[in-house]
Design an enzyme around this catalytic site. Structure first.
Site, PDB file in Angstrom:
ATOM      1  CD  GLU A 112      -4.535  12.635   4.091  1.00 17.62           C
ATOM      2  OE1 GLU A 112      -4.828  13.460   3.223  1.00 17.62           O
ATOM      3  OE2 GLU A 112      -5.038  11.498   4.171  1.00 17.62           O
ATOM      4  CB  CYS A 152      -9.651   8.462   8.607  1.00 13.69           C
ATOM      5  SG  CYS A 152      -8.502   7.639   7.480  1.00 13.69           S
ATOM      6  CB  ALA A 197      -7.414   8.043  18.611  1.00 15.00           C
ATOM      7  CB  THR A 240      -7.849   2.571  10.519  1.00 13.96           C
ATOM      8  OG1 THR A 240      -6.834   3.573  10.614  1.00 13.96           O
ATOM      9  CG2 THR A 240      -8.835   2.706  11.658  1.00 13.96           C
ATOM     10  N   GLY A 296       0.841  -1.208   0.000  1.00 11.07           N
ATOM     11  CA  GLY A 296       0.000   0.000   0.000  1.00 11.07           C
ATOM     12  C   GLY A 296       0.865   1.243   0.000  1.00 11.07           C
ATOM     13  N   GLY A 299       0.078   4.467  -0.253  1.00 12.69           N
ATOM     14  CA  GLY A 299      -0.860   5.590  -0.182  1.00 12.69           C
ATOM     15  C   GLY A 299      -0.401   6.677   0.771  1.00 12.69           C
TER      16      GLY A 299
HETATM   17  P1  NAD Z   1      -4.762   5.048   0.144  1.00 13.66           P
HETATM   18  O1  NAD Z   1      -5.986   4.722  -0.602  1.00 13.66           O
HETATM   19  O2  NAD Z   1      -4.074   6.375  -0.078  1.00 13.66           O
HETATM   20  O3  NAD Z   1      -3.652   3.925  -0.150  1.00 13.66           O
HETATM   21  C1  NAD Z   1      -3.904   2.564  -0.121  1.00 13.66           C
HETATM   22  C2  NAD Z   1      -3.120   1.888  -1.238  1.00 13.66           C
HETATM   23  O4  NAD Z   1      -3.247   0.463  -1.100  1.00 13.66           O
HETATM   24  C3  NAD Z   1      -3.615   2.217  -2.651  1.00 13.66           C
HETATM   25  O5  NAD Z   1      -2.565   2.813  -3.394  1.00 13.66           O
HETATM   26  C4  NAD Z   1      -4.061   0.857  -3.227  1.00 13.66           C
HETATM   27  O6  NAD Z   1      -3.780   0.713  -4.608  1.00 13.66           O
HETATM   28  C5  NAD Z   1      -3.224  -0.100  -2.401  1.00 13.66           C
HETATM   29  N1  NAD Z   1      -3.759  -1.469  -2.369  1.00 13.66           N
HETATM   30  C6  NAD Z   1      -5.035  -1.869  -2.096  1.00 13.66           C
HETATM   31  N2  NAD Z   1      -5.124  -3.211  -2.112  1.00 13.66           N
HETATM   32  C7  NAD Z   1      -3.893  -3.679  -2.397  1.00 13.66           C
HETATM   33  C8  NAD Z   1      -3.349  -4.989  -2.537  1.00 13.66           C
HETATM   34  N3  NAD Z   1      -4.103  -6.064  -2.365  1.00 13.66           N
HETATM   35  N4  NAD Z   1      -2.038  -5.108  -2.845  1.00 13.66           N
HETATM   36  C9  NAD Z   1      -1.270  -4.015  -3.013  1.00 13.66           C
HETATM   37  N5  NAD Z   1      -1.711  -2.757  -2.880  1.00 13.66           N
HETATM   38  C10 NAD Z   1      -3.012  -2.580  -2.568  1.00 13.66           C
HETATM   39  O7  NAD Z   1      -5.109   4.865   1.688  1.00 13.66           O
HETATM   40  P2  NAD Z   1      -4.431   5.610   2.951  1.00 13.66           P
HETATM   41  O8  NAD Z   1      -5.011   6.958   3.123  1.00 13.66           O
HETATM   42  O9  NAD Z   1      -2.961   5.453   2.877  1.00 13.66           O
HETATM   43  O10 NAD Z   1      -5.013   4.720   4.133  1.00 13.66           O
HETATM   44  C11 NAD Z   1      -4.560   3.411   4.356  1.00 13.66           C
HETATM   45  C12 NAD Z   1      -5.041   2.947   5.718  1.00 13.66           C
HETATM   46  O11 NAD Z   1      -4.475   3.782   6.740  1.00 13.66           O
HETATM   47  C13 NAD Z   1      -6.551   3.036   5.920  1.00 13.66           C
HETATM   48  O12 NAD Z   1      -6.953   1.948   6.716  1.00 13.66           O
HETATM   49  C14 NAD Z   1      -6.732   4.320   6.692  1.00 13.66           C
HETATM   50  O13 NAD Z   1      -7.884   4.281   7.512  1.00 13.66           O
HETATM   51  C15 NAD Z   1      -5.499   4.352   7.552  1.00 13.66           C
HETATM   52  N6  NAD Z   1      -5.062   5.692   7.953  1.00 13.66           N
HETATM   53  C16 NAD Z   1      -5.059   6.714   7.054  1.00 13.66           C
HETATM   54  C17 NAD Z   1      -4.580   7.969   7.438  1.00 13.66           C
HETATM   55  C18 NAD Z   1      -4.555   9.118   6.475  1.00 13.66           C
HETATM   56  O14 NAD Z   1      -4.221  10.204   6.899  1.00 13.66           O
HETATM   57  N7  NAD Z   1      -4.868   8.948   5.205  1.00 13.66           N
HETATM   58  C19 NAD Z   1      -4.074   8.154   8.730  1.00 13.66           C
HETATM   59  C20 NAD Z   1      -4.083   7.083   9.617  1.00 13.66           C
HETATM   60  C21 NAD Z   1      -4.575   5.849   9.213  1.00 13.66           C
HETATM   61  C1  UGA Z   2      -7.154  12.531  11.342  1.00 10.89           C
HETATM   62  C2  UGA Z   2      -6.513  12.451  12.731  1.00 10.89           C
HETATM   63  O1  UGA Z   2      -6.201  13.779  13.167  1.00 10.89           O
HETATM   64  C3  UGA Z   2      -5.245  11.603  12.693  1.00 10.89           C
HETATM   65  O2  UGA Z   2      -4.721  11.456  14.014  1.00 10.89           O
HETATM   66  C4  UGA Z   2      -5.587  10.226  12.127  1.00 10.89           C
HETATM   67  O3  UGA Z   2      -4.425   9.443  12.029  1.00 10.89           O
HETATM   68  C5  UGA Z   2      -6.214  10.389  10.761  1.00 10.89           C
HETATM   69  O4  UGA Z   2      -7.406  11.216  10.867  1.00 10.89           O
HETATM   70  C6  UGA Z   2      -6.673   9.095  10.160  1.00 10.89           C
HETATM   71  O5  UGA Z   2      -6.899   8.129  10.848  1.00 10.89           O
HETATM   72  O6  UGA Z   2      -6.824   9.144   8.938  1.00 10.89           O
HETATM   73  P1  UGA Z   2      -6.712  13.921   9.132  1.00 10.89           P
HETATM   74  O7  UGA Z   2      -8.082  13.464   8.762  1.00 10.89           O
HETATM   75  O8  UGA Z   2      -5.612  13.728   8.165  1.00 10.89           O
HETATM   76  O9  UGA Z   2      -6.248  13.203  10.485  1.00 10.89           O
HETATM   77  O10 UGA Z   2      -6.734  15.474   9.482  1.00 10.89           O
HETATM   78  P2  UGA Z   2      -7.304  16.311  10.728  1.00 10.89           P
HETATM   79  O11 UGA Z   2      -6.331  17.383  11.039  1.00 10.89           O
HETATM   80  O12 UGA Z   2      -7.712  15.453  11.846  1.00 10.89           O
HETATM   81  O13 UGA Z   2      -8.590  17.013  10.100  1.00 10.89           O
HETATM   82  C7  UGA Z   2      -9.750  16.275   9.783  1.00 10.89           C
HETATM   83  C8  UGA Z   2     -10.862  17.246   9.386  1.00 10.89           C
HETATM   84  O14 UGA Z   2     -11.324  17.962  10.525  1.00 10.89           O
HETATM   85  C9  UGA Z   2     -10.455  18.301   8.363  1.00 10.89           C
HETATM   86  O15 UGA Z   2     -11.494  18.505   7.447  1.00 10.89           O
HETATM   87  C10 UGA Z   2     -10.227  19.523   9.208  1.00 10.89           C
HETATM   88  O16 UGA Z   2     -10.375  20.713   8.496  1.00 10.89           O
HETATM   89  C11 UGA Z   2     -11.317  19.356  10.255  1.00 10.89           C
HETATM   90  N1  UGA Z   2     -11.038  20.080  11.518  1.00 10.89           N
HETATM   91  C12 UGA Z   2      -9.955  19.780  12.261  1.00 10.89           C
HETATM   92  C13 UGA Z   2     -11.947  21.039  11.957  1.00 10.89           C
HETATM   93  O17 UGA Z   2     -12.954  21.325  11.296  1.00 10.89           O
HETATM   94  N2  UGA Z   2     -11.690  21.689  13.132  1.00 10.89           N
HETATM   95  C14 UGA Z   2     -10.598  21.417  13.905  1.00 10.89           C
HETATM   96  O18 UGA Z   2     -10.443  22.039  14.972  1.00 10.89           O
HETATM   97  C15 UGA Z   2      -9.707  20.431  13.455  1.00 10.89           C
END
Ligand code: NAD
Ligand code: UGA
Length: 459
Positions: free
Chosen positions: A166, A273, A220, A133, A10, A12
C-alpha cells in the site's frame, strides 16, 4: 482461452488497484469489480475521484481514465460472474476471531462464499484465480466446492498472489518484481499470463505449481516482516550501547547479500497482512506438528508487539512516569505513509496503552478520518465508546493538535511532517517539550537546537 471479460470479487485495497491497472493495460478486456458492500461500490463510482474509498497515489487518475470504458464497479455479482471467462477472488481473509484456530488461522468464510456463489450461478467454463492471500492447499477446497456444487461447468483454479504494498500499489503493479501464477492447467496459466503480458515481460512471469504459489505469498510476507523485527531487535540493543541503528542498517545493507531495503527501525510494523499472514503460517506449521518452525516465525510477532509496547513505555517513563491528564499529540494514524489504511497500525496500540494511563490524545493524520480513528479504538473494546470519544480528539491542523501538548509521538512517516514549522510547534507546547520519533524522520540536532527533548528509535 482468449480473455475478453474479467470479473473480480472484492473491491478492496487489492481488487480495486489491481483491476484498474489490468483494465488500463488491456483496453480490449472488460473488467467488472463487484462487492457486497454497496457503499464501497458507490464510492468507487463517485463522479469526484477524490472520494474513492481507497487512497493510493496514481489510482484516481487510472480510474478516471478507464471507468465507464472497460472498468466497471457493481453490486450485481451474479451477472458479472456469468459474463466473465476469468474470475478473481480478491476478498478479505482476516485472522479468525472465533472457534478453532481463533486468533491464528485465516478465516476463509468469505472465500468459500465466493466459491459457492460462482458454483451456483456459472453456466460456462471459468478460470478462477485466487488473488486473496490464502493458506497453502486452499485451492483444493475451492476446487472441491466448485466441482461438487456446480452445474457441470469446468473450472480451472489458479493461484496468483498479489505482492503490491500500500502507498506504492500503482507503481508496484505497473513494474512488478515478478508476477506469480500457480496452476495445473497450462492453458489457464497462459490465459492469465497473457493478461499480464500486456505490460509485464514474460521472464518476470513465474509459473509454478499451485501449492508453491500459495506458500510463496505467506513466505514473502514472513521474510519481509522478519527483517523489520530483526532491525527492531537491534534497535533496542543500540539504545543500550550508543550504537546508532541507522548507521548499523546502512553498514549491513551495503552487503549485497543482505540488501538495503526494509531495514528501517520503527514503532513496529502494522498493516492488514504481515501479522495475519505470519499467524497463519505459524498455525499451519503447528497443524503439521512442526513446532520448531512455528516457534521460529512466531517470534517475529512477539518482537513486534514488544516494539510497540516499549515505545509507549518509554514515552510514559520519560514523562516522569505519568501521562495522566496530559495531552499527547500523535502525528499519523495510518500504518504507513501514502495510504488511508489503518488496519493493525501501531498507532492504535500505542494510543490504547496511553489511554489506559489516562492520557488525552490529539491525532493528526492527513488521510485518516475521525470516524476511522474512533472505530479502530472501539474495536479493541478496552473502554467505552464515550470514553474514547472524550479522550481522543482528531484535528485537521497539526499545529492545533500539538498546542499545549506535553509530547509529540510520530507514528507515521508522512513526508509533510518533515516540513512542519517545528519552531511554531515548540512555541505552542508545554515545556519541557518532548518528541518521540517512532519513524526516525526528524533531524535530532535541529530539534534539539529548537529546544525539544528528542528521542527516536535505536539511537
Ligand atoms: P479489503 O477488506 O480491502 O477488501 C475485500 C473486499 O471483499 C471488501 O470490500 C468486502 O466487502 C468484499 N467481500 C467480502 N466477501 C465478499 C463476497 N462474498 N462477495 C463479494 N464481495 C465480498 O481487503 P484487501 O486489503 O483488498 O485484501 C484482500 C486480500 O488480498 C486479502 O487476502 C489480503 O491478505 C490480500 N492482500 C492484501 C494486500 C494489501 O495491501 N491490502 C496486498 C496483497 C495481498
Ligand atoms: C506488505 C508487503 O510489503 C507486500 O509485498 C504485500 O503484498 C502486502 O504486505 C500484503 O500482503 O498485504 P504493506 O503491508 O502494504 O505491504 O506495506 P509495507 O511497506 O510492507 O509496510 C508494512 C509495515 O512495515 C508498515 O507499518 C511499515 O511502516 C513497516 N515497515 C516497513 C517498517 O517498520 N520498516 C521498514 O523498513 C519497512
Amino acid at each position: 482461452m482468449k480473455i475478453t471479460n474479467i470479473c473480480c470479487i472484492g473491491a478492496g485495497y487489492v481488487g480495486g488497484p489491481t483491476m484498474a491497472v489490468i483494465a488500463k493495460k488491456n483496453p480490449h478486456i472488460k473488467v467488472t469489480i463487484v462487492d457486497i458492500n454497496a457503499e464501497r461500490i458507490a464510492a468507487w463510482n463517485d463522479e469526484d475521484v477524490s472520494k474513492l474509498p481507497i487512497y493510493e497515489p496514481g489510482l484516481a487518475e487510472i480510474v478516471k481514465e478507464t471507468r465507464g470504458k472497460n472498468l466497471f464497479f457493481s453490486t450485481e455479482i451474479d451477472k458479472a460472474i456469468n459474463a466473465s471467462e476469468m474470475i478473481f477472488i480478491s476478498v478479505n481473509t482476516p485472522t479468525k476471531t472465533y472457534g478453532k484456530g481463533k486468533g491464528m488461522a485465516a478465516d476463509l468464510k468469505y472465500v468459500e462464499l465466493c466459491a459457492r456463489n460462482i458454483a451456483e450461478v456459472a453456466k460456462s467454463d471459468k478460470i478462477v484465480v485466487e488473488k486473496s492471500t490464502l493458506p497453502v492447499r486452499t485451492a483444493q477446497a475451492i476446487k472441491s466446492i466448485l466441482d461438487n456444487t456446480g452445474n457441470g461447468v469446468k473450472y480451472s483454479i489458479l493461484s496468483n498472489p498479489e505482492f503490491l504494498a500500500e502507498g506504492t500499489a500503482i507503481e508496484d503493479l505497473l513494474n512488478p518484481d515478478r508476477v506469480l501464477i500457480g496452476g495445473e492447467s497450462e492453458d489457464a496459466i497462459e490465459s492469465l499470463a497473457n493478461v499480464y503480458g500486456s505490460w509485464v515481460s514474460q521472464d518476470r512471469i513465474l509459473r509454478t505449481n499451485v501449492w508453491s504459489s500459495e506458500l510463496s505469498k505467506l513466505t514473502a510476507n514472513a521474510f519481509l516482516a522478519q527483517r523489520i523485527s530483526s532491525i527492531n531487535a537491534i534497535s533496542e540493543l543500540c539504545e543500550k550501547t550508543e550504537a546508532n541503528v541507522g548507521e548499523v542498517a546502512r553498514a549491513i545493507g551495503m552487503d549485497s547479500r543482505i540488501g538495503s531495503k526494509f531495514l528501517n527501525a520503527s514503532i513496529g510494523f502494522g498493516g492488514s497482512c504481515f501479522q495475519k499472514d505470519i499467524l497463519n503460517l505459524v498455525y499451519i506449521a503447528r497443524s503439521y506438528g512442526l513446532n520448531e518452525v512455528a516457534d521460529y516465525w512466531e517470534q517475529v510477532i512477539i518482537l513486534n508487539d514488544h516494539q510497540k509496547r516499549r515505545f509507549s513505555d518509554n514515552l510514559i517513563s520519560t514523562l516522569y512516569n505519568t501521562v495522566s491528564g496530559k495531552k499527547i499529540a500523535m502525528l499519523g494514524w495510518a500504518f504507513k505513509k501514502d495510504t488511508n489504511d489503518t488496519r493493525e497500525s501501531a498507532a492504535i496500540y500505542v494510543a490504547d496503552h496511553l489511554l489506559s494511563e489516562q492520557a488525552h490524545i490529539a491525532v493528526y493524520d492527513p488521510k485518516v478520518s475521525e470516524e476511522r480513528t474512533q472505530l479502530d479504538l472501539n474495536y479493541l473494546n478496552t473502554r467505552s465508546e464515550e470514553e474514547n470519544k472524550d479522550l481522543v480528539k482528531t484535528y485537521s491542523d497539526p499545529y492545533e493538535a500539538a498546542k499545549d501538548a506535553h509530547a509529540i509521538a510520530i507514528m507515521t512517516e508522512w513526508d509533510e511532517f518533515k516540513a512542519f514549522d517545528w519552531q511554531k510547534i515548540y512555541d505552542g507546547m508545554k515545556k519541557p517539550a518532548f518528541i518521540f520519533d517512532g519513524r526516525n524522520i526528524l533531524d535530532q540536532k535541529e530539534m534539539e537546537a529548537i529546544g525539544f527533548e528528542y528521542s527516536s528509535i535505536g539511537k
